[in-house]
Every structure is written in C-alpha cells, then in structure tokens.
Design a protein around this motif. Structure first.
Motif: not given
Length: 93
Positions: A65-93
């Motif tokens: 997702v390319q940022a067009t403002t000072g705040t960006t957001s995305v909506l992500v499906a949760v694979p299985d809400p009963s299982e632990p899952f980690l998230f991180r953010l990746e960025v490229r110039p």
C-alpha cells in the motif's frame, strides 16, 4: 534505534528519538474476522503487513500500500482467531 538505512527506508529521522515506525494498537472486527492496522506513514513510501505463527517464518498478509497521507491503514483477515499469530510492518522507499 534502527540503522540509518532502515530509518531512510521508513522515512523517519535517525537523529530524533521520537521519529520511528510503529503500528498503532490493532482493532479486531469480530463481524468479519479481520484486523485493522494503522500507523504513521511517510508519503510515497510503500508498506505491507506480514504475519507469522512462530516469529521465524514471515509471509505477506496484505498487498503493498502506497502512503498518500501521514496515516495509512490496511484490513487483514485473521487466519484462525483461536491460534496465536504475530504481525509486523514492512516498508520500502
């Protein structure tokens, strides 16, 4: 903090302790089993969310997702809400 090259990629300042890339607290939407991620962004930078079940193997869980403002957001499906899952953010110039 982070190496200067990582600060450059994120569009943050290596000389300011208050300038860093950080996800806000995610908002879980039980009605559609998705999580909204939001963060302060630098215009023109591209971001995507990655996910992992073990903290070792990471896979993209959103498109770039390319940022067009000072705040960006995305909506992500949760694979299985009963299982632990980690998230991180990746960025490229």
């Amino acid at each position: 903090g982070f190496p200067d090259c990582a600060e450059f990629a994120a569009g943050t300042s290596p000389v300011s302790a208050n300038s860093f890339l950080k996800l806000n607290t995610p908002a879980y939407q039980a009605s559609n089993n998705k999580v909204r991620f939001q963060w302060a962004s630098a215009q023109g930078r591209q971001y995507r969310v990655q996910g992992s079940m073990d903290g070792v193997t990471w896979v993209p869980v959103s498109l770039w997702v390319q940022a067009t403002t000072g705040t960006t957001s995305v909506l992500v499906a949760v694979p299985d809400p009963s299982e632990p899952f980690l998230f991180r953010l990746e960025v490229r110039p």
